[in-house]
Design a protein around this motif. Structure first.
Motif, PDB file in Angstrom:
ATOM      1  N   PRO A  18       0.779  -1.234  -0.128  1.00  0.00           N
ATOM      2  CA  PRO A  18      -0.029  -0.016   0.079  1.00  0.00           C
ATOM      3  C   PRO A  18       0.604   1.389  -0.133  1.00  0.00           C
ATOM      4  O   PRO A  18       1.992   1.148   0.687  1.00  0.00           O
ATOM      5  CB  PRO A  18      -0.668  -0.106   1.308  1.00  0.00           C
ATOM      6  CG  PRO A  18      -0.653  -1.470   1.710  1.00  0.00           C
ATOM      7  CD  PRO A  18       0.458  -1.997   1.098  1.00  0.00           C
ATOM      8  N   ILE A  19       0.331   2.354  -0.618  1.00  0.00           N
ATOM      9  CA  ILE A  19       0.813   3.636  -0.608  1.00  0.00           C
ATOM     10  C   ILE A  19       0.242   4.529   0.391  1.00  0.00           C
ATOM     11  O   ILE A  19      -0.858   4.768   0.387  1.00  0.00           O
ATOM     12  CB  ILE A  19       0.967   4.226  -1.898  1.00  0.00           C
ATOM     13  CG1 ILE A  19       1.714   3.337  -2.900  1.00  0.00           C
ATOM     14  CG2 ILE A  19       1.524   5.481  -2.167  1.00  0.00           C
ATOM     15  CD1 ILE A  19       1.516   3.664  -4.404  1.00  0.00           C
ATOM     16  N   ILE A  20       1.046   4.944   1.463  1.00  0.00           N
ATOM     17  CA  ILE A  20       0.540   5.972   2.302  1.00  0.00           C
ATOM     18  C   ILE A  20       0.785   7.193   2.041  1.00  0.00           C
ATOM     19  O   ILE A  20       2.087   7.512   1.827  1.00  0.00           O
ATOM     20  CB  ILE A  20       0.964   5.650   3.624  1.00  0.00           C
ATOM     21  CG1 ILE A  20       0.791   4.009   4.249  1.00  0.00           C
ATOM     22  CG2 ILE A  20       0.124   6.651   4.808  1.00  0.00           C
ATOM     23  CD1 ILE A  20      -0.791   3.573   3.818  1.00  0.00           C
ATOM     24  N   ALA A  30      -4.678   6.103   2.225  1.00  0.00           N
ATOM     25  CA  ALA A  30      -3.699   5.011   1.941  1.00  0.00           C
ATOM     26  C   ALA A  30      -4.382   4.288   0.368  1.00  0.00           C
ATOM     27  O   ALA A  30      -5.586   4.460   0.219  1.00  0.00           O
ATOM     28  CB  ALA A  30      -3.907   3.681   2.701  1.00  0.00           C
ATOM     29  N   ALA A  31      -3.711   4.251  -0.581  1.00  0.00           N
ATOM     30  CA  ALA A  31      -4.007   3.756  -1.857  1.00  0.00           C
ATOM     31  C   ALA A  31      -3.560   2.328  -1.857  1.00  0.00           C
ATOM     32  O   ALA A  31      -2.214   2.258  -1.761  1.00  0.00           O
ATOM     33  CB  ALA A  31      -3.506   4.579  -2.999  1.00  0.00           C
ATOM     34  N   LEU A  32      -4.228   1.422  -2.557  1.00  0.00           N
ATOM     35  CA  LEU A  32      -3.929   0.014  -2.596  1.00  0.00           C
ATOM     36  C   LEU A  32      -4.979  -0.615  -3.460  1.00  0.00           C
ATOM     37  O   LEU A  32      -5.723   0.005  -4.053  1.00  0.00           O
ATOM     38  CB  LEU A  32      -4.076  -0.801  -1.413  1.00  0.00           C
ATOM     39  CG  LEU A  32      -5.295  -1.181  -0.453  1.00  0.00           C
ATOM     40  CD1 LEU A  32      -4.947  -2.316   0.152  1.00  0.00           C
ATOM     41  CD2 LEU A  32      -5.565   0.021   0.298  1.00  0.00           C
ATOM     42  N   VAL A  57      -9.229   3.367  -2.138  1.00  0.00           N
ATOM     43  CA  VAL A  57      -8.604   4.590  -1.486  1.00  0.00           C
ATOM     44  C   VAL A  57      -9.291   4.375   0.077  1.00  0.00           C
ATOM     45  O   VAL A  57     -10.419   4.214   0.183  1.00  0.00           O
ATOM     46  CB  VAL A  57      -9.326   5.832  -2.018  1.00  0.00           C
ATOM     47  CG1 VAL A  57      -8.618   6.907  -1.378  1.00  0.00           C
ATOM     48  CG2 VAL A  57      -8.763   5.829  -3.424  1.00  0.00           C
ATOM     49  N   VAL A  58      -8.380   4.677   0.992  1.00  0.00           N
ATOM     50  CA  VAL A  58      -8.514   4.413   2.250  1.00  0.00           C
ATOM     51  C   VAL A  58      -8.285   5.933   3.046  1.00  0.00           C
ATOM     52  O   VAL A  58      -7.327   6.348   3.023  1.00  0.00           O
ATOM     53  CB  VAL A  58      -8.086   3.339   3.086  1.00  0.00           C
ATOM     54  CG1 VAL A  58      -8.252   3.109   4.561  1.00  0.00           C
ATOM     55  CG2 VAL A  58      -8.160   1.985   2.249  1.00  0.00           C
ATOM     56  N   TRP A  59      -9.322   6.217   3.984  1.00  0.00           N
ATOM     57  CA  TRP A  59      -9.126   7.550   4.573  1.00  0.00           C
ATOM     58  C   TRP A  59      -9.475   7.375   6.081  1.00  0.00           C
ATOM     59  O   TRP A  59     -10.167   6.090   6.274  1.00  0.00           O
ATOM     60  CB  TRP A  59     -10.147   8.711   4.341  1.00  0.00           C
ATOM     61  CG  TRP A  59      -9.832   9.104   2.785  1.00  0.00           C
ATOM     62  CD1 TRP A  59     -10.546   8.581   1.761  1.00  0.00           C
ATOM     63  CD2 TRP A  59      -8.907  10.017   2.275  1.00  0.00           C
ATOM     64  NE1 TRP A  59     -10.076   9.176   0.573  1.00  0.00           N
ATOM     65  CE2 TRP A  59      -9.128  10.281   0.893  1.00  0.00           C
ATOM     66  CE3 TRP A  59      -8.111  11.080   3.063  1.00  0.00           C
ATOM     67  CZ2 TRP A  59      -8.190  11.044   0.171  1.00  0.00           C
ATOM     68  CZ3 TRP A  59      -7.435  11.843   2.139  1.00  0.00           C
ATOM     69  CH2 TRP A  59      -7.548  11.786   0.927  1.00  0.00           C
ATOM     70  N   GLY A  60      -9.194   8.368   6.854  1.00  0.00           N
ATOM     71  CA  GLY A  60      -9.361   8.033   8.476  1.00  0.00           C
ATOM     72  C   GLY A  60      -8.753   6.867   9.009  1.00  0.00           C
ATOM     73  O   GLY A  60      -7.805   7.043   8.983  1.00  0.00           O
ATOM     74  N   VAL A  66      -4.381  -0.307   7.519  1.00  0.00           N
ATOM     75  CA  VAL A  66      -3.750  -0.519   6.386  1.00  0.00           C
ATOM     76  C   VAL A  66      -2.171  -0.429   6.629  1.00  0.00           C
ATOM     77  O   VAL A  66      -1.385  -1.354   6.047  1.00  0.00           O
ATOM     78  CB  VAL A  66      -4.106   0.422   5.353  1.00  0.00           C
ATOM     79  CG1 VAL A  66      -3.148   0.096   4.195  1.00  0.00           C
ATOM     80  CG2 VAL A  66      -5.557   0.181   4.797  1.00  0.00           C
ATOM     81  N   GLU A  67      -1.674   0.495   7.400  1.00  0.00           N
ATOM     82  CA  GLU A  67      -0.282   0.653   7.660  1.00  0.00           C
ATOM     83  C   GLU A  67       0.268  -0.491   8.547  1.00  0.00           C
ATOM     84  O   GLU A  67       1.438  -0.998   8.157  1.00  0.00           O
ATOM     85  CB  GLU A  67      -0.198   1.778   8.429  1.00  0.00           C
ATOM     86  CG  GLU A  67       0.055   2.924   7.468  1.00  0.00           C
ATOM     87  CD  GLU A  67       0.136   4.420   8.560  1.00  0.00           C
ATOM     88  OE1 GLU A  67       1.186   5.005   8.206  1.00  0.00           O
ATOM     89  OE2 GLU A  67      -0.515   4.580   9.619  1.00  0.00           O
ATOM     90  N   LEU A  68      -0.643  -1.014   9.459  1.00  0.00           N
ATOM     91  CA  LEU A  68       0.034  -2.111  10.407  1.00  0.00           C
ATOM     92  C   LEU A  68      -0.217  -3.493   9.743  1.00  0.00           C
ATOM     93  O   LEU A  68       0.468  -4.312  10.404  1.00  0.00           O
ATOM     94  CB  LEU A  68      -0.589  -1.903  11.631  1.00  0.00           C
ATOM     95  CG  LEU A  68      -0.565  -0.564  12.692  1.00  0.00           C
ATOM     96  CD1 LEU A  68      -1.178  -0.644  13.816  1.00  0.00           C
ATOM     97  CD2 LEU A  68       1.205  -0.493  12.744  1.00  0.00           C
TER      98      LEU A  68
END
Length: 117
Positions: A18-20, A30-32, A57-60, A66-68
């Motif tokens: 994923p791209i943060i 986050a884009a994945l 596309v992920v927000w909030g 997503v990061e973890l």
């Protein structure tokens, strides 16, 4: 039942890391991409696998998930809304990109914790 609802639910695997990104206003996004599979029989009666790629596309609060927890190959279940974004590519051609704005994300992979011995 509400017949005027924009909702999509997919289960698939994350295709790339994923791209943060941080927006100008300080929000994280986050884009994945995830891959889903559709199996069907061809004219010869043989099963074929069709892979479909979906831009997410992920927000909030979900960006932290997503990061973890999301890396290439992670099995996820998402629910969101189908959206379209217009942009102009490097050649000056106007294009439209379909994206899913994720409202819910659940990691399906089992977490295995190994104890140090």
């Amino acid at each position: 039942m509400n017949t005027m609802r924009n909702s999509i639910q997919l289960m698939g695997r994350v295709g790339l890391e994923p791209i943060i990104r941080m927006t100008k206003t300080g929000s994280k996004m986050a884009a994945l991409r995830i891959a889903t599979h559709q199996f069907s029989k061809n004219e010869l009666g043989e099963w074929t696998d069709h892979v479909h790629w979906h831009n997410l596309v992920v927000w909030g609060r979900l960006v932290k998930t997503v990061e973890l927890q999301c890396t290439k190959g992670t099995h996820v279940l998402i629910e969101g809304a189908l959206t379209y974004r217009d942009f102009v590519d490097n050649a000056g051609v106007k294009r439209t990109n379909a994206e899913i704005k994720v409202r819910e994300l659940q990691v399906i992979d089992k977490i295995i914790v190994q104890e140090n011995t």
